[in-house]
Design a protein around this motif. Sequence first.
Motif, short mmCIF file in Angstrom:
data_model
loop_
_atom_site.label_atom_id
_atom_site.label_comp_id
_atom_site.label_asym_id
_atom_site.label_seq_id
_atom_site.Cartn_x
_atom_site.Cartn_y
_atom_site.Cartn_z
N PRO A 181 -24.62 10.90 19.40
CA PRO A 181 -24.29 9.48 19.32
C PRO A 181 -25.05 8.81 18.18
CG PRO A 181 -25.81 9.90 21.12
CD PRO A 181 -25.42 11.24 20.60
N GLY A 182 -24.58 7.63 17.80
CA GLY A 182 -25.22 6.89 16.72
C GLY A 182 -24.19 6.12 15.91
N PRO A 183 -24.62 5.28 14.99
CA PRO A 183 -23.68 4.49 14.19
C PRO A 183 -22.95 5.35 13.18
CG PRO A 183 -25.93 4.10 13.45
CD PRO A 183 -26.03 4.95 14.69
N ARG A 184 -21.71 4.99 12.89
CA ARG A 184 -20.91 5.64 11.86
C ARG A 184 -20.30 4.54 10.98
NH1 ARG A 184 -22.53 9.19 15.09
NH2 ARG A 184 -21.49 11.20 15.50
N THR A 185 -20.07 4.88 9.73
CA THR A 185 -19.42 3.94 8.81
C THR A 185 -18.00 4.40 8.54
OG1 THR A 185 -21.50 3.35 7.73
CG2 THR A 185 -19.48 2.85 6.54
N ILE A 186 -17.02 3.58 8.94
CA ILE A 186 -15.62 3.86 8.67
C ILE A 186 -15.25 3.19 7.35
CG2 ILE A 186 -13.24 3.55 9.47
CD1 ILE A 186 -14.32 3.52 12.31
N SER A 187 -14.63 3.93 6.44
CA SER A 187 -14.22 3.36 5.16
C SER A 187 -12.75 3.66 4.90
CB SER A 187 -15.08 3.90 4.02
OG SER A 187 -14.91 5.29 3.88
N LEU A 188 -12.12 2.75 4.14
CA LEU A 188 -10.71 2.90 3.80
C LEU A 188 -10.51 2.53 2.33
CD1 LEU A 188 -7.69 3.30 4.34
CD2 LEU A 188 -7.61 0.93 5.16
N ILE A 189 -9.89 3.44 1.59
CA ILE A 189 -9.49 3.19 0.20
C ILE A 189 -7.97 3.24 0.14
CG2 ILE A 189 -9.60 4.01 -2.18
CD1 ILE A 189 -12.25 5.36 -1.48
N ILE A 190 -7.37 2.18 -0.37
CA ILE A 190 -5.92 2.17 -0.50
C ILE A 190 -5.54 2.18 -1.98
CG2 ILE A 190 -5.52 1.03 1.70
CD1 ILE A 190 -5.02 -1.54 0.15
N ASN A 191 -4.45 2.85 -2.29
CA ASN A 191 -3.91 2.94 -3.65
C ASN A 191 -4.95 3.44 -4.65
OD1 ASN A 191 -1.67 1.85 -2.41
ND2 ASN A 191 -1.96 -0.20 -3.26
N LYS A 192 -5.91 4.25 -4.16
CA LYS A 192 -6.96 4.85 -5.00
C LYS A 192 -7.83 3.81 -5.70
CE LYS A 192 -4.16 9.00 -5.83
NZ LYS A 192 -4.83 9.74 -4.76
N ASP A 193 -7.89 2.62 -5.15
CA ASP A 193 -8.67 1.53 -5.74
C ASP A 193 -10.06 1.50 -5.10
OD1 ASP A 193 -9.70 -0.74 -6.85
OD2 ASP A 193 -8.28 -2.13 -5.92
N THR A 194 -11.02 2.20 -5.73
CA THR A 194 -12.38 2.28 -5.17
C THR A 194 -13.15 0.97 -5.32
OG1 THR A 194 -13.20 3.18 -7.26
CG2 THR A 194 -12.52 4.76 -5.56
N THR A 195 -12.67 0.07 -6.19
CA THR A 195 -13.35 -1.22 -6.36
C THR A 195 -13.24 -2.07 -5.10
OG1 THR A 195 -12.86 -1.17 -8.72
CG2 THR A 195 -13.45 -3.30 -7.78
N HIS A 196 -12.12 -1.93 -4.38
CA HIS A 196 -11.88 -2.76 -3.20
C HIS A 196 -11.92 -1.93 -1.92
CE1 HIS A 196 -10.18 -5.11 -6.57
NE2 HIS A 196 -10.64 -6.13 -5.89
N ALA A 233 0.85 -1.20 0.00
CA ALA A 233 0.00 0.00 0.00
C ALA A 233 0.88 1.24 0.00
CB ALA A 233 -0.91 -0.01 1.22
N TYR A 234 0.52 2.23 -0.81
CA TYR A 234 1.31 3.47 -0.88
C TYR A 234 0.46 4.72 -0.67
CZ TYR A 234 -0.47 3.31 -5.67
OH TYR A 234 -1.27 3.22 -6.77
N SER A 235 -0.88 4.57 -0.65
CA SER A 235 -1.74 5.72 -0.36
C SER A 235 -2.98 5.25 0.38
CB SER A 235 -2.14 6.46 -1.64
OG SER A 235 -3.05 5.69 -2.40
N TRP A 236 -3.51 6.14 1.23
CA TRP A 236 -4.65 5.78 2.08
C TRP A 236 -5.65 6.93 2.11
CZ3 TRP A 236 0.44 5.18 3.04
CH2 TRP A 236 0.93 3.89 3.25
N GLU A 237 -6.93 6.56 2.20
CA GLU A 237 -8.00 7.55 2.39
C GLU A 237 -8.94 7.01 3.46
OE1 GLU A 237 -9.97 9.24 -1.07
OE2 GLU A 237 -8.31 8.54 -2.33
#
Length: 339
Positions: free
Chosen positions: A181-196, A153-157
Motif C-alpha cells: 500500500p501507499g500513494p501512487r501518481t496517475i499520469s495521462l499524456i494525450i496526443n503525445k503532448d508532454t507539455t500538458h 484527443a486521438y492518442s493516450w498514455e
Amino acid sequence: MEANKNESLTTYIDKNVIYLLVIIFLISSTALAYRFYADFPCESVMMDIKGKEYRVGEFIRFTDLTEKAEEWDWDLGDSTLISNEKEVVHNYKTPGEYVVKLKVNNSCETIKKITIRAKKIIRDPSKIPNLDHIPESIEIGQLLTVVDSTKRAYSWEWRFGDNAEADATTQKASYTYEGEPGPRTISLIINKDTTHIANKIIKVYAKVEEEEIRTTRGGEIEIAMWDTIEYERDKDQKNKDKLKKAPYISESAFKQKLVLLSKKQADVKEFMDYFCDEINKPILVNGESTTFLKFCYKIQRKRTKILQLTIFRNEGSNCIQNMSVITKKSLLKKIKDGI
C-alpha cells in the motif's frame, strides 16, 4: 652652363625636402596613434547587457559604454556572431553559460559571463486532461477504471504509478493495484503532448478485512468496522498532506543539482524535499518514460549533458509531480535522423 647646374641642384634639394616632410608626418602620425592607444585606460572599458529575460530566443542588447572608444570587436560566445558595432542585439539558440568578450580600440578587452535559460514553456490549462473523476483512494485488488473526455484527443498514455512504462494506450483503461500500500501518481499524456501532462495522486490502502467482533465486559457484542478505521486514517493523511509543502527550486538550480549528482558531488537524498518525500516519480527523458531514481542512477554511471528541463508542480504544495528532460545525446540523434 653654371646657371643650369644651380637650377638642377635646387630642384633636387626641393624634392628631398618634400620627401623629408612626408616621412616626418608619417612618423608623427604613427607616434600619436601609438600614444593614443598606449595611453587608453583599459580599466575604463565598460559593457552593458540588457534583456527582458535571459532565455533562449529572447533578444538581448549589448552596448559599449566606454568613453573615447572608436573601434569595437564583439564576441558573444556562441560562435554565431562577430560584430564591429558599438551596440549589438542578439538571441541565443540553446541554453547554457556564455562568455561575452568586448575589445575596444584594438587594445583593451573586458569579459562578462551570461547564463541563458531554457525557453519558457507556457501551459494552456484547457489542454491539460481532467482527472477529477479518479477517486482519492482505492484498495489493493480493487479494479480502477478511468476514462478521458478531452476533445479532439486521438492518442493516450496512462501510467498508474507502479512503473515508468505506459500501462494503457486507450481512451478508457482499467488497472488493479497489487503489492504494498501507499500513494501512487496517475499520469495521462494525450496526443503525445508532454507539455500538458496531467497528474493525480491516489492513495492505495491495504484490503479491508472482515468485521472484527469483540465482546465487552457486559457481554455485549461490539463490531469494529475496519472501513471506518481506514476512513479515519484517510482523513488524517489528507490533513498531513495539506500541511506538507515543498521548497521552491528553479529549473536552472535543479539542473545544476543534477550536474553535481552526475559528478558524484551530491546525493540523491537532497532531492527528497522537492518531491515531498515521494522521490521515485515517473518522468520523461527524451520523450521516453522512466523514473527519477533510474535517471539519477544513469547520469551517475555516465555523465549526461542536460539541455532542457521542465518541471511540473502541484499548485497547492509546490511538490514536483513530473518533469521532462532533454539531453544532448537525444538532439544529436535527431540531427542524424534528419528531424
